[in-house]
Design a protein around this motif. Structure first.
Motif, PDB file in Angstrom:
ATOM      1  N   PRO A  12      19.149 -31.539 -65.177  1.00  0.00           N
ATOM      2  CA  PRO A  12      20.286 -30.674 -64.832  1.00  0.00           C
ATOM      3  C   PRO A  12      21.308 -31.420 -63.972  1.00  0.00           C
ATOM      4  O   PRO A  12      20.946 -32.281 -63.167  1.00  0.00           O
ATOM      5  CB  PRO A  12      19.625 -29.537 -64.043  1.00  0.00           C
ATOM      6  N   LYS A  13      22.564 -31.056 -64.150  1.00  0.00           N
ATOM      7  CA  LYS A  13      23.613 -31.616 -63.296  1.00  0.00           C
ATOM      8  C   LYS A  13      23.891 -30.714 -62.106  1.00  0.00           C
ATOM      9  O   LYS A  13      24.506 -31.142 -61.119  1.00  0.00           O
ATOM     10  CB  LYS A  13      24.893 -31.817 -64.116  1.00  0.00           C
ATOM     11  N   SER A  14      23.458 -29.450 -62.211  1.00  0.00           N
ATOM     12  CA  SER A  14      23.657 -28.514 -61.095  1.00  0.00           C
ATOM     13  C   SER A  14      22.529 -27.489 -61.100  1.00  0.00           C
ATOM     14  O   SER A  14      22.024 -27.109 -62.158  1.00  0.00           O
ATOM     15  CB  SER A  14      25.018 -27.812 -61.214  1.00  0.00           C
ATOM     16  N   ILE A  15      22.127 -27.057 -59.886  1.00  0.00           N
ATOM     17  CA  ILE A  15      21.003 -26.124 -59.719  1.00  0.00           C
ATOM     18  C   ILE A  15      21.373 -25.059 -58.702  1.00  0.00           C
ATOM     19  O   ILE A  15      21.967 -25.366 -57.662  1.00  0.00           O
ATOM     20  CB  ILE A  15      19.723 -26.857 -59.235  1.00  0.00           C
ATOM     21  N   VAL A  16      20.990 -23.814 -58.992  1.00  0.00           N
ATOM     22  CA  VAL A  16      21.090 -22.754 -57.999  1.00  0.00           C
ATOM     23  C   VAL A  16      19.693 -22.191 -57.768  1.00  0.00           C
ATOM     24  O   VAL A  16      18.920 -22.020 -58.714  1.00  0.00           O
ATOM     25  CB  VAL A  16      22.063 -21.640 -58.452  1.00  0.00           C
ATOM     26  N   VAL A  17      19.366 -21.938 -56.489  1.00  0.00           N
ATOM     27  CA  VAL A  17      18.053 -21.410 -56.118  1.00  0.00           C
ATOM     28  C   VAL A  17      18.223 -19.985 -55.599  1.00  0.00           C
ATOM     29  O   VAL A  17      18.946 -19.760 -54.617  1.00  0.00           O
ATOM     30  CB  VAL A  17      17.368 -22.289 -55.052  1.00  0.00           C
ATOM     31  N   PHE A  18      17.566 -19.031 -56.263  1.00  0.00           N
ATOM     32  CA  PHE A  18      17.608 -17.630 -55.828  1.00  0.00           C
ATOM     33  C   PHE A  18      16.480 -17.361 -54.832  1.00  0.00           C
ATOM     34  O   PHE A  18      15.342 -17.803 -55.030  1.00  0.00           O
ATOM     35  CB  PHE A  18      17.434 -16.698 -57.030  1.00  0.00           C
ATOM     36  N   GLY A  19      16.803 -16.608 -53.772  1.00  0.00           N
ATOM     37  CA  GLY A  19      15.782 -16.206 -52.806  1.00  0.00           C
ATOM     38  C   GLY A  19      15.480 -17.255 -51.763  1.00  0.00           C
ATOM     39  O   GLY A  19      14.422 -17.202 -51.113  1.00  0.00           O
ATOM     40  N   ALA A  20      16.364 -18.229 -51.602  1.00  0.00           N
ATOM     41  CA  ALA A  20      16.122 -19.299 -50.625  1.00  0.00           C
ATOM     42  C   ALA A  20      16.544 -18.862 -49.225  1.00  0.00           C
ATOM     43  O   ALA A  20      17.566 -18.211 -49.049  1.00  0.00           O
ATOM     44  CB  ALA A  20      16.894 -20.553 -51.033  1.00  0.00           C
ATOM     45  N   SER A  21      15.722 -19.200 -48.260  1.00  0.00           N
ATOM     46  CA  SER A  21      16.074 -18.966 -46.858  1.00  0.00           C
ATOM     47  C   SER A  21      15.351 -19.993 -45.999  1.00  0.00           C
ATOM     48  O   SER A  21      14.502 -20.740 -46.503  1.00  0.00           O
ATOM     49  CB  SER A  21      15.679 -17.548 -46.423  1.00  0.00           C
ATOM     50  N   GLU A  22      15.691 -20.020 -44.733  1.00  0.00           N
ATOM     51  CA  GLU A  22      15.037 -20.960 -43.808  1.00  0.00           C
ATOM     52  C   GLU A  22      13.845 -20.323 -43.110  1.00  0.00           C
ATOM     53  O   GLU A  22      13.258 -20.921 -42.201  1.00  0.00           O
ATOM     54  CB  GLU A  22      16.048 -21.485 -42.796  1.00  0.00           C
TER      55      GLU A  22
END
Length: 910
Positions: A12-22
């Motif tokens: 992939p050239k771009s990625i989005v992560v759902f549900g990410a937090s610190e």
């Protein structure tokens, strides 16, 4: 569904992560951290409705419309109830790849009966979005600097692709491999397999030039078994594939076999994996050792193993394990023995395994190993070390590594012990030298490579000459089944089952039938001599109908001589059937003359149907003893003679024939021929659900089916595509009028294909292969003739030879299609002495029509600029010819079907 859009998962050239937090423990946060730690070079984004500005420095947005650009890949770590809506929104925004790490999607919602996994599948369907997961651990691809997983650590770059179905076993494998300094080209687990399945991923990674081997952890096969077997077979032709099959237990309960006549589903999986040419391992320890072998061994040049140790005890352990697993101990050459004599202590027995003695030094280990590595009779060397004062582990490892680095041979090492052995193992790991803890583990790892080599040899065995089928009899067989189905029966009557065997030339005992006891007595009088009477009823008319009183012969009475004995025994049979099942269950009686005095071997053989892999041929001991199922072996049809022989060899029957038969070759020939006839039945009669011959007698007179039962049902699909006989076409050559047939190639054509090749001129060979080349090897010829009809097609023109020596091949056209059925590449060659007979047009039109019927979008090929004849033929048939300056060839392309999806347009342009 093929490999469409899979590149977006792996590169992939771009990625989005759902549900990410610190927040501590956030799965999305772990994924973002791993992507950053792996130095992912593309664009990273996060989505969290909490409204964070960023997560570990990665920009975060509230929802999909807020993203500055749509990603190649979406990684979903959100709560289960939100996943379907996320997939729906991604699809609406033209995102084509989503990886779901969220677990718990197998539960049902409160409002709907469907599971959340089914809801995800339905949400993705309108948009064609590809889904990996749910409940997968993610994907690691070192070549793309991508660790898109919740793994606790990253992986090194290597040449083994790991594809698993268990996330936890995957993380354990990563931890172990890191400790062994072993790397991977790809590492992923599939989880729930809503969309992206094993077949698709195997197809993708097998095309990767940096992947040399594939390690598959398998629980079960979902989707098309044919696609799975086809993908495995294609991969195993070019790469070593090992499979760990688990899944014997479910919810703490041992799974019962769902295949009639087979007590353990593992028997069917073994059969499927053998046909695919892969090697199976059975434990996680073996899986780890297999990875060691895959990562650090060169391809085998042979199977002969030399064993070296500073003591005979470990040597004996390794030798014993080798011989028990069917391995081969190398015989040392005279030159090697002469070279070893001055190096080894006096009294050495001059044999393999080589005992270095307890006073062996690191230098002696290295010197002996180097001498053995030059022996042409030795293919692989196993060096076993037991720690001593004379040969400290680390120092010995250092000397051996120097030998390994300059040797063309595979050299395995085993460092026994722990305290001082660990350093030696670590040193070997760093030097990329295969190392093991015990001699047995080392031998087992070596035998994985041997088994793979042998499986490939079995796959490439040249089948015996093709025997033309009796089409008229086979049509009669189809009518028997059609008539039974018209009467809404799911079985054949005993008489019909016997007729079916007879139509396929399987010898069957003469049987006579009566509706009542008086009829049985009259038949017995007419037959004379001792007879056997079998009560037919609703249960024993089906194959493999073993009740809880396993193999009790309550429905059969033998050796009846007088009419009185016949009447009494038949009366007793009738009463037994009535008592157990009611009078309405009775279906009359079968009477046969007894066959005694020939010392017959009783065999059970037949056809069953597995819910995953479809029709299966079964073979083993027969009769009515309680341990018959302990000797049940299986193989997937269609089969050739080599495969049929392999099936017989795996059973007890083969050992008995070898030890006791006066005509073992005749007996083996009759059994394999009969198995081939059953394989023909499977292909000819798709409604045939089950068939059991028990017992089949084998004696000095030959084989004889004494009893048979047949069931019928819905059509089934074979897991391996059979020979497509419907594509055969009779033609006449244009100029000479010589009769010929255009047909798909068969494995049996190998000898004639070699003759065809040898009649080609050097110029024709150069035009076909773009370079001058020698005579093809058996391995190449087997690859050309034993094809997977699901993936490629080769049509040949075959005609009776003019010298009367049998058929000969006049020309061949081959089309190889990609897994997504986008493009098919053709190649064609005609014998030089047959130019002008119109064979080029005939074969090319056959190939074009075939690809069009398979809904392939484009057919294409390349030829040298000097090959004006091929260019003219292509233009005549409607191809568009263009000069390819980069490759310096002429590309010929023709559209066959129009693309309907965006990804198809994209793939056509690539």
């Amino acid at each position: 569904m093929g490999t469409k859009y899979l590149k977006r998962f792996f590169k992939p050239k771009s990625i989005v992560v759902f549900g990410a937090s610190e927040k501590p423990g956030s799965m999305g946060g772990i994924v973002v951290h791993n992507l950053l730690d792996g130095k992912f070079p593309g664009v990273l984004m996060c989505i969290n409705p909490e409204g964070y500005d960023n997560v570990f420095g990665v920009p975060c947005f509230k929802d999909i419309p807020d993203l500055p650009e749509m990603p190649d890949l979406a990684i979903i770590c959100s709560p289960p109830g939100t996943v379907s809506d996320i997939i729906r929104k991604l699809g609406a925004n033209s995102v084509k790849a989503a990886m779901i790490l969220t677990g718990g999607l197998s539960i049902t919602t409160n409002m709907e009966a469907n599971t959340l996994s089914e809801s995800v599948r339905e949400a993705a369907k309108p948009y064609g979005i590809r889904i990996l997961g749910p409940d997968c651990m993610g994907m690691l691809v070192p070549g793309s600097s991508m660790n898109a997983s919740y793994s606790h650590m990253n992986i090194q770059k290597g040449k083994v692709a790991y594809i698993g179905q268990s996330g936890m076993l995957g993380t354990a494998m990563i931890d172990w491999a890191s400790g062994q300094e072993i790397g991977f080209s790809h590492f992923l687990t599939l989880g729930g397999g809503v969309d992206v399945d094993l077949s698709s991923v195997i197809d993708y990674v097998s095309k990767d030039q940096y992947t040399h081997s594939i390690l598959l952890q398998l629980v079960s096969v979902s989707g098309s078994a044919r696609n799975f077997i086809s993908a495995l077979r294609a991969a195993s032709r070019n790469k070593l594939v090992l499979v760990l099959k688990s899944g014997v237990f479910s919810d703490g309960v041992v799974q019962k076999s769902r295949t009639p006549g087979i007590p353990d589903e593992d028997i069917v999986y073994d059969a499927a994996l053998r046909r695919a040419g892969v090697v199976r391992v059975e434990t996680s320890d073996q899986l780890f050792n297999a990875l060691e072998t895959l990562s650090r061994m060169k391809p085998l040049r042979g199977e002969r193993l030399a064993i070296v140790c500073n003591g005979m005890g470990p040597n004996a352990l390794a030798t014993d394990r080798l011989l028990k697993t069917g391995g081969q101990l190398a015989r040392l050459s005279e030159e090697t023995i002469a070279a070893l004599i001055p190096v080894l202590p006096a009294g050495w027995n001059e044999k393999n395994p080589v005992d270095l003695c307890a006073d062996a030094t690191p230098e002696r280990f290295a010197q002996v190993t180097e001498i053995l590595s030059k022996d042409k009779e030795v293919d692989v060397i196993l060096t076993i070390h037991a720690p001593t004062h004379s040969a400290p582990s680390f120092e010995t490892a250092d000397e051996l590594i120097k030998v390994v680095r300059k040797s063309p041979r595979n050299i395995l090492t085993c460092w026994m012990g722990r305290a001082t052995a660990i350093a030696a193992r670590n040193h070997c790991n760093s030097a990329n030298v295969a190392t093991f803890i015990t001699p047995e583990e080392a031998v087992d790892a070596f035998m994985y490579m041997v088994d793979y080599r042998r499986n490939q040899e079995v796959m490439r065995q040249t089948p015996a000459s093709y025997i033309e089928q009796n089409t008229q009899n086979h049509q009669k067989a189809k009518k028997i089944i059609a008539d039974a189905m018209a009467e809404r029966r799911d079985y054949l009557k005993h008489s019909e089952a016997c007729s079916l065997l007879d139509l396929y030339d399987i010898p069957v005992q003469n049987s006579y039938y009566a509706d009542d006891i008086d009829g049985v007595v009259e038949l017995a009088k007419e037959l004379g001599g001792p007879v056997a009477v079998k009560a037919l009823h609703q249960k024993n008319i089906y194959p493999f109908s073993y009740d809880d009183q396993l193999f009790q012969r309550r429905d059969l009475v033998q050796d009846l001589n007088s009419p009185g004995d016949v009447r009494y025994a038949t009366n007793k049979l009738a009463y037994g059937v009535s008592e157990r099942m009611g009078e309405e269950a009775s279906m009359g009686f079968c009477v046969q003359q007894m066959k005694r005095g020939f010392q017959s071997l009783q065999i059970n053989v037949g056809i069953t149907r597995d819910p995953t892999f479809g029709p299966v041929i079964v073979f083993g001991m027969g009769g009515f003893t309680v341990d018959v199922l302990a000797d049940r072996h299986a193989m997937l049809p269609p089969m050739n003679k080599a495969l049929a022989k392999e099936l017989v060899k795996n059973s007890r029957i083969y050992k008995i024939i070898k030890e006791h038969s006066l005509q073992p070759e005749r007996d083996m020939g009759q059994l394999t021929d009969m198995i081939l006839k059953l394989s023909e039945m499977v292909v000819d009669l798709p409604h045939l659900k089950g068939l059991e011959i028990n017992p089949l007698l084998l004696n000095k007179l030959g084989i004889l089916a004494v009893d048979v039962a047949v069931s019928i049902g819905e059509k089934s699909e074979l897991a391996i595509s059979p020979y497509p006989g419907d594509l055969e076409e009779r033609i006449a050559l244009k100029r000479s009028g010589r009769p010929a047939v255009v047909r798909p190639i068969r494995g049996e054509d190998e000898p004639r294909h070699l003759e065809f090749y040898n009649k080609l001129s050097p110029e024709s060979i150069r035009m076909r292969y773009f370079y001058s080349r020698g005579v093809p090897s058996h391995q190449e010829l087997a690859s050309w003739t034993q094809i997977d009809y699901d993936r490629e097609m080769a049509f040949i023109v075959s005609a009776p030879s003019l010298d009367g020596k049998g058929p000969e091949t006049l020309g061949v056209v081959r089309v190889v299609t990609d897994p997504d059925n986008i493009k098919s590449e053709f190649s064609i060659v005609i014998r030089d002495d047959l130019q002008g007979e119109g064979l080029g047009v005939i074969l090319m039109r056959k190939a074009i029509d075939y690809c069009r019927s398979q809904h392939t979008l484009m057919i294409e090929g390349s030829t040298l600029p000097t090959n004006k004849g091929m260019q003219g033929l292509a233009m005549k048939l409607g191809f568009t010819n263009t000069f390819n300056m980069e490759e310096e060839v002429v590309d010929m392309k023709m559209m066959l079907n129009e693309p309907v999806e965006d990804w198809q347009f994209t793939r056509l342009q690539s």
